[in-house]
Design a protein around this motif. Sequence first.
Motif, PDB file in Angstrom:
ATOM      1  N   ILE A 130      12.810   8.202  -2.313  1.00  0.00           N
ATOM      2  CA  ILE A 130      13.507   7.466  -1.246  1.00  0.00           C
ATOM      3  C   ILE A 130      12.516   6.593  -0.459  1.00  0.00           C
ATOM      4  N   LEU A 131      11.346   7.135  -0.193  1.00  0.00           N
ATOM      5  CA  LEU A 131      10.315   6.361   0.518  1.00  0.00           C
ATOM      6  C   LEU A 131       9.885   5.147  -0.301  1.00  0.00           C
ATOM      7  N   ALA A 132       9.759   5.321  -1.612  1.00  0.00           N
ATOM      8  CA  ALA A 132       9.397   4.192  -2.486  1.00  0.00           C
ATOM      9  C   ALA A 132      10.461   3.102  -2.395  1.00  0.00           C
ATOM     10  N   TRP A 133      11.739   3.520  -2.352  1.00  0.00           N
ATOM     11  CA  TRP A 133      12.846   2.561  -2.232  1.00  0.00           C
ATOM     12  C   TRP A 133      12.739   1.808  -0.897  1.00  0.00           C
ATOM     13  N   VAL A 134      12.479   2.544   0.186  1.00  0.00           N
ATOM     14  CA  VAL A 134      12.367   1.928   1.517  1.00  0.00           C
ATOM     15  C   VAL A 134      11.200   0.949   1.550  1.00  0.00           C
ATOM     16  N   MET A 135      10.052   1.361   0.969  1.00  0.00           N
ATOM     17  CA  MET A 135       8.870   0.483   0.951  1.00  0.00           C
ATOM     18  C   MET A 135       9.174  -0.806   0.183  1.00  0.00           C
ATOM     19  N   MET A 136       9.880  -0.683  -0.956  1.00  0.00           N
ATOM     20  CA  MET A 136      10.256  -1.873  -1.721  1.00  0.00           C
ATOM     21  C   MET A 136      11.142  -2.791  -0.874  1.00  0.00           C
ATOM     22  N   PHE A 137      12.105  -2.195  -0.197  1.00  0.00           N
ATOM     23  CA  PHE A 137      13.023  -2.963   0.643  1.00  0.00           C
ATOM     24  C   PHE A 137      12.255  -3.713   1.725  1.00  0.00           C
ATOM     25  N   GLU A 138      11.356  -3.012   2.409  1.00  0.00           N
ATOM     26  CA  GLU A 138      10.597  -3.619   3.502  1.00  0.00           C
ATOM     27  C   GLU A 138       9.599  -4.653   2.995  1.00  0.00           C
ATOM     28  N   ALA A 139       9.093  -4.454   1.751  1.00  0.00           N
ATOM     29  CA  ALA A 139       8.112  -5.387   1.190  1.00  0.00           C
ATOM     30  C   ALA A 139       8.760  -6.684   0.727  1.00  0.00           C
ATOM     31  N   LEU A 172      10.046   1.662 -11.352  1.00  0.00           N
ATOM     32  CA  LEU A 172       8.645   2.035 -11.131  1.00  0.00           C
ATOM     33  C   LEU A 172       8.426   3.528 -11.329  1.00  0.00           C
ATOM     34  N   VAL A 173       9.205   4.358 -10.636  1.00  0.00           N
ATOM     35  CA  VAL A 173       8.982   5.805 -10.733  1.00  0.00           C
ATOM     36  C   VAL A 173       9.415   6.322 -12.112  1.00  0.00           C
ATOM     37  N   GLY A 174      10.407   5.666 -12.722  1.00  0.00           N
ATOM     38  CA  GLY A 174      10.804   6.059 -14.071  1.00  0.00           C
ATOM     39  C   GLY A 174       9.683   5.869 -15.070  1.00  0.00           C
ATOM     40  N   LEU A 175       8.974   4.732 -14.967  1.00  0.00           N
ATOM     41  CA  LEU A 175       7.869   4.450 -15.880  1.00  0.00           C
ATOM     42  C   LEU A 175       6.665   5.356 -15.646  1.00  0.00           C
ATOM     43  N   LEU A 176       6.594   6.004 -14.491  1.00  0.00           N
ATOM     44  CA  LEU A 176       5.480   6.903 -14.183  1.00  0.00           C
ATOM     45  C   LEU A 176       5.764   8.356 -14.548  1.00  0.00           C
ATOM     46  N   THR A 177       6.941   8.602 -15.125  1.00  0.00           N
ATOM     47  CA  THR A 177       7.340   9.964 -15.504  1.00  0.00           C
ATOM     48  C   THR A 177       6.851  10.276 -16.917  1.00  0.00           C
ATOM     49  N   PRO A 178       6.274  11.467 -17.154  1.00  0.00           N
ATOM     50  CA  PRO A 178       5.738  11.789 -18.490  1.00  0.00           C
ATOM     51  C   PRO A 178       6.815  11.781 -19.567  1.00  0.00           C
ATOM     52  N   ALA A 179       6.473  11.202 -20.714  1.00  0.00           N
ATOM     53  CA  ALA A 179       7.420  11.093 -21.829  1.00  0.00           C
ATOM     54  C   ALA A 179       6.965  11.890 -23.042  1.00  0.00           C
ATOM     55  N   ARG A 180       6.046  12.827 -22.821  1.00  0.00           N
ATOM     56  CA  ARG A 180       5.648  13.776 -23.865  1.00  0.00           C
ATOM     57  C   ARG A 180       5.804  15.195 -23.318  1.00  0.00           C
ATOM     58  N   ALA A 240       3.929   5.747  -5.465  1.00  0.00           N
ATOM     59  CA  ALA A 240       3.832   5.782  -6.918  1.00  0.00           C
ATOM     60  C   ALA A 240       2.827   6.832  -7.375  1.00  0.00           C
ATOM     61  N   PHE A 241       1.679   6.889  -6.701  1.00  0.00           N
ATOM     62  CA  PHE A 241       0.643   7.872  -7.066  1.00  0.00           C
ATOM     63  C   PHE A 241       1.133   9.297  -6.833  1.00  0.00           C
ATOM     64  N   VAL A 242       1.780   9.525  -5.682  1.00  0.00           N
ATOM     65  CA  VAL A 242       2.274  10.872  -5.368  1.00  0.00           C
ATOM     66  C   VAL A 242       3.339  11.297  -6.375  1.00  0.00           C
ATOM     67  N   TRP A 243       4.248  10.378  -6.711  1.00  0.00           N
ATOM     68  CA  TRP A 243       5.266  10.680  -7.734  1.00  0.00           C
ATOM     69  C   TRP A 243       4.598  11.042  -9.056  1.00  0.00           C
ATOM     70  N   TYR A 244       3.598  10.234  -9.458  1.00  0.00           N
ATOM     71  CA  TYR A 244       2.869  10.450 -10.718  1.00  0.00           C
ATOM     72  C   TYR A 244       2.297  11.860 -10.779  1.00  0.00           C
ATOM     73  N   VAL A 245       1.740  12.313  -9.661  1.00  0.00           N
ATOM     74  CA  VAL A 245       1.135  13.654  -9.615  1.00  0.00           C
ATOM     75  C   VAL A 245       2.212  14.742  -9.623  1.00  0.00           C
ATOM     76  N   LEU A 246       3.235  14.580  -8.802  1.00  0.00           N
ATOM     77  CA  LEU A 246       4.253  15.625  -8.648  1.00  0.00           C
ATOM     78  C   LEU A 246       5.021  15.896  -9.934  1.00  0.00           C
ATOM     79  N   VAL A 247       5.409  14.845 -10.669  1.00  0.00           N
ATOM     80  CA  VAL A 247       6.236  15.053 -11.865  1.00  0.00           C
ATOM     81  C   VAL A 247       5.420  15.565 -13.051  1.00  0.00           C
ATOM     82  N   ILE A 269       0.854  -1.193   0.000  1.00  0.00           N
ATOM     83  CA  ILE A 269       0.000   0.000   0.000  1.00  0.00           C
ATOM     84  C   ILE A 269       0.894   1.249   0.000  1.00  0.00           C
ATOM     85  N   GLY A 270       1.958   1.196   0.805  1.00  0.00           N
ATOM     86  CA  GLY A 270       2.904   2.313   0.829  1.00  0.00           C
ATOM     87  C   GLY A 270       3.548   2.538  -0.534  1.00  0.00           C
ATOM     88  N   ILE A 271       3.916   1.442  -1.229  1.00  0.00           N
ATOM     89  CA  ILE A 271       4.502   1.560  -2.576  1.00  0.00           C
ATOM     90  C   ILE A 271       3.506   2.218  -3.519  1.00  0.00           C
TER      91      ILE A 271
END
Length: 420
Positions: free
Chosen positions: A240-249, A259-267, A218-225, A212-214
């Motif tokens: 950094i939080l996404a990295w920590v969540m992945m580690f803990e998961a 994950l965050v790279g794929l959520l970054t706009p490419a247009r 991901a959603f917050v990154w999607y909005v911010l970028v 859920i944290g991941i």
Amino acid sequence: MAMKRGVWGTIRHIAASDRLSGLIMLSFAFAGLVLANLPATAHLFETIAETHIAVPHTNLDLPIGHWAQDGLLTIFFLTVGLDLKQELTTGSLANPKAAAVPMLCAVGGMIAPPILFVLVTFLFSEYGPGGVGNVLLPTTGSAIPYGETVQGWAIPTATDIAFSLAVLALFAKGLPGSIRAFLMTLATVDDLLAIILIAVFFSSLNAWYWFIGIAVCAFVWYVLVRMRRVPWLVVAVVGILAWVMMFEAGVHPTLAGVLVGLLTPARERFGEASPRAERYASKLQPFSALLALPIFALFATGVRFQSLTPELIFSPVVIGITVALVVGKPLGIMTTAWISTHVGRLKMPEGLRVRDMFPAACACGIGFTVSFLIASLAYTNAELSAEARFGVLTASLVAAAISGVLLNKQSKQYRARTAS
């Protein structure tokens, strides 16, 4: 200020050069192997690699060698994610029909190597009266169960896009750009498939709430970028939080970068001159090519052998990985290319025949970065892991040498044809 721009410009130029950045990473890989095995430096190198660095009030307590693998390598995977997003949106993968053959070749190039690895290591196994097979390791003479040895089946599946393109830059200057584009498409899909392999086979999932944290990160990154003015401090914290969540998961944390790279706009947005994914990848490239990858290579190959002797070349694991990468990769790619064009009636890029791709297919046997990572994840046995990483280095050098000779010959033939 001018001096700073000049230095930064030089750094960017080196990082953008497939040839130079590839040679730097290879140098660090050899340095790691030497430093870990020279009597004068072995103890210091091991001490540094095993020194733990902990983040207070968290479960993050890793040795420096693991920080290089799990932390720094995330920068590389972030650039991979950004490049993938750009390719899927406006690049070579945006038109599936045009990219069909190299995409299928990437799949074929990942199926053949594990089969050969399993077969070769099986040939070296010894079966006793109980039917239990062992593989003998030459470095210590210890017998490892065959079932444990084949856990490294995924090691030879990956192609190192940086090194394979470096070989093309060195030896294929006279060849048409369509060969480089074919290899780029193939290696990009290969990266995506390798990422899926790591996520599926080398993750040990923990409590559900970390996912859920991941998702929230991901959603917050999607909005911010996607904002007109990106709040970079907040974005960095979310990453950094996404990295920590992945580690803990229990998912390999470097995949947070993908994950965050794929959520970054490419247009282009808000009248920008270039897409954000492309710009961010360009800015991160120097850190990935000249910091993350060399340091990772240093510690990945910095494995201690009780006796670093020529007999190591005859290790079943080393031979299995070498055959899988050097023979399996081009075999899988060329077979798939022939079937897809002659049976499936798909078309090669304009001006290319299937046989034209053989030298470039040999370059795909250069495993390196992701293969090193999978080797460290696949084996818990330190001996197997060490020999596997040595095998990746050996196979990559052999594949680079073979493809270099073939590409150079092909380049000369192509120049002679165009000149006449």
